[in-house]
Design a protein around this motif. Structure first.
Motif, short mmCIF file in Angstrom:
data_model
loop_
_atom_site.label_atom_id
_atom_site.label_comp_id
_atom_site.label_asym_id
_atom_site.label_seq_id
_atom_site.Cartn_x
_atom_site.Cartn_y
_atom_site.Cartn_z
N SER A 77 1.61 6.67 -1.08
CA SER A 77 2.00 7.75 -2.03
C SER A 77 1.67 7.43 -3.49
CB SER A 77 3.39 8.05 -1.71
OG SER A 77 4.16 6.88 -2.51
N THR A 78 1.86 8.47 -4.28
CA THR A 78 1.62 8.07 -5.77
C THR A 78 2.66 7.30 -6.30
OG1 THR A 78 2.82 10.16 -6.48
CG2 THR A 78 0.47 10.32 -6.00
N TYR A 79 3.76 7.30 -5.67
CA TYR A 79 4.99 6.63 -6.42
C TYR A 79 4.79 5.23 -6.76
CZ TYR A 79 7.83 10.87 -5.67
OH TYR A 79 8.25 12.14 -5.72
N PRO A 80 4.36 4.44 -5.91
CA PRO A 80 4.35 2.79 -6.11
C PRO A 80 3.03 2.59 -6.98
CG PRO A 80 3.93 3.31 -3.81
CD PRO A 80 4.39 4.25 -4.42
N ARG A 81 2.00 3.32 -6.98
CA ARG A 81 0.72 3.14 -7.72
C ARG A 81 1.03 3.56 -9.12
NH1 ARG A 81 -1.78 7.13 -4.14
NH2 ARG A 81 -2.91 7.72 -6.04
N TYR A 82 1.63 4.58 -9.34
CA TYR A 82 2.10 5.04 -10.79
C TYR A 82 3.13 4.31 -11.35
CZ TYR A 82 -0.28 9.67 -9.60
OH TYR A 82 -1.08 10.39 -9.28
N THR A 87 9.06 -6.72 -8.67
CA THR A 87 8.82 -6.32 -7.09
C THR A 87 9.12 -4.92 -7.08
OG1 THR A 87 9.55 -8.46 -6.13
CG2 THR A 87 9.53 -6.85 -4.64
N ILE A 88 8.18 -4.25 -6.36
CA ILE A 88 7.95 -2.68 -5.90
C ILE A 88 8.27 -2.73 -4.47
CG2 ILE A 88 6.81 -0.62 -5.84
CD1 ILE A 88 5.57 -1.46 -8.54
N GLN A 101 -2.48 -4.74 -2.40
CA GLN A 101 -1.39 -5.56 -1.73
C GLN A 101 -0.83 -4.83 -0.40
OE1 GLN A 101 1.45 -7.11 -4.51
NE2 GLN A 101 0.00 -6.57 -6.19
N HIS A 102 -1.48 -3.66 -0.31
CA HIS A 102 -0.96 -2.95 0.87
C HIS A 102 -1.35 -3.75 2.24
CE1 HIS A 102 0.10 0.37 3.74
NE2 HIS A 102 0.63 1.06 2.86
N PRO A 103 -0.50 -3.75 3.13
CA PRO A 103 -1.03 -4.34 4.53
C PRO A 103 -2.18 -3.67 5.22
CG PRO A 103 0.99 -3.60 4.58
CD PRO A 103 0.78 -3.32 3.24
N ASN A 104 -2.53 -2.59 4.97
CA ASN A 104 -3.46 -1.57 5.47
C ASN A 104 -4.93 -1.63 4.80
OD1 ASN A 104 -1.23 -0.93 7.16
ND2 ASN A 104 -1.81 1.35 7.40
N ILE A 123 3.36 -8.45 -10.77
CA ILE A 123 3.77 -7.36 -10.13
C ILE A 123 3.57 -7.62 -8.56
CG2 ILE A 123 3.60 -4.75 -9.75
CD1 ILE A 123 2.91 -4.41 -12.68
N THR A 124 4.50 -7.50 -7.90
CA THR A 124 4.42 -7.73 -6.46
C THR A 124 4.91 -6.10 -5.64
OG1 THR A 124 5.02 -10.16 -6.34
CG2 THR A 124 5.22 -8.83 -4.26
N TYR A 125 3.82 -6.06 -4.64
CA TYR A 125 4.19 -4.68 -3.87
C TYR A 125 4.44 -5.25 -2.50
CZ TYR A 125 3.16 -0.57 -1.26
OH TYR A 125 3.01 0.59 -0.24
N HIS A 126 5.29 -4.56 -1.80
CA HIS A 126 5.79 -4.76 -0.40
C HIS A 126 6.18 -3.25 0.18
CE1 HIS A 126 5.42 -9.09 -0.20
NE2 HIS A 126 6.53 -9.20 -1.06
N THR A 127 5.66 -3.14 1.47
CA THR A 127 6.32 -1.96 2.11
C THR A 127 7.42 -2.46 3.20
OG1 THR A 127 5.03 -2.40 4.43
CG2 THR A 127 3.94 -1.23 2.46
#
Length: 617
Positions: free
Chosen positions: A41-46, A22-23, A192-195, A61-65
């Motif tokens: 930003s680049t950080y979670p993508r990279y 989880t990121i 996975q970004h809410p926007n 891989i799960t991504y959350h803000t």
């Protein structure tokens, strides 16, 4: 923050294909990098790409803000249950944010405690973090309690932890070859970004690091500039475009003019390859903006800089801003903080950007000053096309630096007044107080000067907003200017507020409470210090509300009532000329009108288009 040699709470699966990650994106704001929504930003993508490169399937891989986790506590289970939780975030410049709220230290600490698996923290948070996202404060912190803190690149740390196991962890920096792979491989995480997809702009890295060493800035801590080649950046745009991204900002660099060169001199051909390649792989993009441009490059290399700026203005979309790091117009402060340009040199750079990029889509050589054979700027006055200029400078001013004195404030005000008096345009003026980070020269001074001058700083900031920002905004965005694709974000006091996607987008208020999460085209009717008001473009004179009609310049409640009484009209010209001139704002019934200048190549967003009533409803 933690002991980098810690063995971790648990262990990672031997096979990366079995690993769950989880990121968590706590958002970033750096001198040359932005990642608060709607920016990504680049950080979670990279980091996502590095994990995939190490063998972790995308599906694991799960991504959350951080805002998602605040809004839905059930998503904390993804943090708790992951074999590896990676937190990325950190603010090294202070700011105020509308689209999201950066994580506070207590929230970052709670995430570390929530996770049952191995925890990794990285991003600019490694430089330190204050108690709030504001200036005039110290940033040292050692209590965030993570198993591993990436003092190099978090994406490299994540890759090595997965590929080599816990014993493979190291504080290394990633290479440009790795970035080229990871940027493309991590593009999937945008979904996975809410926007996603409509209100998301991806921050693009062309380089990082800086050849110069200003006293307060964290960017030199990344070393000298390391440029990605055009194919690498264009390939990333291509991958993101395939995932539905239509908005891009080349913001991750200290100086866009130095791209593809030796770190100082411009390389117009490299910029032509970069921008042309982006336009080729993403022909339907809707935003292409940049951020940082070093004024010293323009003064040291004037002709090459002019050519480079012309290349950018030919390919970008309107409303773009080149942030100039003047920092202080006081020569004493400049000397004591290794600042690059004098006020006089910065003024010359402002002139150059105005001339080469300060034209508006729809302008012609006959309606702009200067060279009669081509369109130039600054484009102002009644003959200017009703669109935002293609590229204008912005000015960054930092207070609390070593050597600051009462005269410093007068130097800065004089500089800004000169810019205005010369008829030039600035897209925005950013005034902030310094944050002191370990590794910079300001670490020795800290925030003491900023704290001592806080009252004077606030009074000066108000004065600049009233005497410079207000008339400057009227020059840049006069009544009748059309802003396409204003995304509606929130309601307040009977109005709906929104912004375009892009660099330093204007806050726009329109009458009434409209559906949020949609976009409309807006014609500007008035302005404040840093925001504007407008009406949907075009409004239908036969159905417009009283609030919409009275927002138009020259129309009060009585004249608006006369317009209403005279309905219906066959055309806007049929409205009594003695009542008001509505031609810049209104049509009758469902007539389509072209967005001025949108049929010009590169004037974007997207291909030639028309605005129609009811769009976004």
């Amino acid at each position: 923050m933690s002991d980098p040699s810690a063995a971790g709470r648990g262990s990672l699966p031997a096979d990366p294909a079995d690993l769950s990650v989880t990121i968590v994106d706590g958002y970033v704001d750096e001198p040359a990098h932005f990642g608060v929504p709607p920016y990504l930003s680049t950080y979670p993508r990279y980091t996502a790409g590095a994990l995939v490169d190490a063998g972790v399937p995308e599906s694991r891989i799960t991504y959350h803000t951080i805002d998602e986790l605040r809004d839905d506590r059930s998503k904390h289970a993804d943090v708790a249950d992951a074999d590896l939780m990676v937190y990325v975030g950190g603010m090294t410049v202070p700011g105020k944010y509308v689209g999201g709220t950066p994580a506070e230290p207590d929230e970052v600490r709670e995430l570390g405690w929530t996770a049952d698996g191995v925890t990794l923290l990285g991003g600019p948070v490694r430089f330190g973090v204050g108690e709030e996202n504001a200036g005039a404060q110290e940033t040292k912190r050692d209590d965030l309690d993570y198993d591993f803190v990436a003092m190099g690149d978090v994406e490299a740390a994540a890759h090595d932890l997965v590929r080599e196991g816990l014993e493979g962890y190291g504080n290394r920096m990633r290479t440009n070859d790795e970035v080229g792979r990871w940027a493309r491989q991590g593009a999937f995480v945008v979904e996975q970004h809410p926007n996603h997809p409509d209100y998301l702009i991806c921050e693009m890295e062309t380089s990082r690091g800086c050849a110069y060493r200003c006293s307060f800035c964290t960017e030199p801590l990344y070393g000298d500039p390391a440029f990605r080649d055009p194919d690498s950046v264009v390939g990333e745009v291509d991958a993101l475009s395939d995932r539905g991204v239509a908005h891009f900002r080349l913001g991750r660099q200290a100086d866009i003019l130095a791209y593809g060169g030796d770190g100082e001199a411009p390389n117009p051909d490299a910029l032509r390859e970069l921008y042309g390649g982006i336009r080729e792989v993403a022909p339907d993009l809707r935003t292409l903006h940049l951020d940082n441009m070093n004024p010293v490059t323009i003064t040291d290399y004037p002709e090459a800089s002019r050519e480079a700026i012309r290349v950018i203005a030919e390919h970008n979309t309107p409303g773009d801003t080149a942030a100039f790091g003047l920092e202080s117009a006081d020569p004493v402060v400049r000397e004591e903080n290794n600042l690059l340009v004098s006020a006089e040199e910065c003024l010359e750079a402002v002139r150059v950007v105005n001339e080469e990029g300060g034209w508006r889509p729809g302008d012609t050589p006959e309606t702009t000053p200067g060279d009669p054979t081509r369109v130039t700027g600054p484009s102002t006055g009644p003959d200017a096309s009703p669109r935002l200029p293609k590229l204008l400078p912005g000015i960054n001013l930092v207070h609390g630096l070593t050597g600051e004195r009462p005269e410093t404030y007068e130097h800065n005000k004089r500089f800004l007044q000169t810019v205005y008096d010369e008829g030039l345009m600035l897209r925005r003026i950013n005034i902030r107080q310094v944050m002191a980070f370990a590794g910079t020269e300001m670490a020795e001074t800290g925030a003491e000067i900023a704290q001592e001058h806080k009252d004077q700083f606030q009074a000066y900031k108000r004065e600049v907003r009233e005497t410079i920002d207000n008339p400057m905004l009227d020059r840049v965005v006069p009544p009748g200017t059309v802003l396409p694709d204003v995304y509606l974000e929130y309601h307040q006091d009977g109005k709906t507020f929104g912004r375009q996607l892009g660099t330093y987008a204007l806050l726009v208020a329109v009458p009434g409470e409209r559906e949020l999460g949609t976009s409309i085209d807006v014609a500007i009717t008035d302005h404040g210090y840093r925001s504007v008001t407008g009406v949907p473009y075009p409004i239908d004179v036969n159905s417009a509300s009283m609030d919409e009609l009275t927002a138009i310049p020259g129309i009060n409640r009585n004249t608006a009532g006369d317009v209403v009484v005279g309905r219906p009209y066959e055309s806007v010209d049929a409205v009594d000329a003695g009542v008001a001139d509505l031609s810049a704002y209104a049509v009758a019934d469902d007539t389509d009108v072209p967005i001025p200048g949108r049929d010009r190549a590169g004037s974007g967003p997207g291909p030639a288009a028309r605005s129609s009533l009811g769009r976004g409803d």
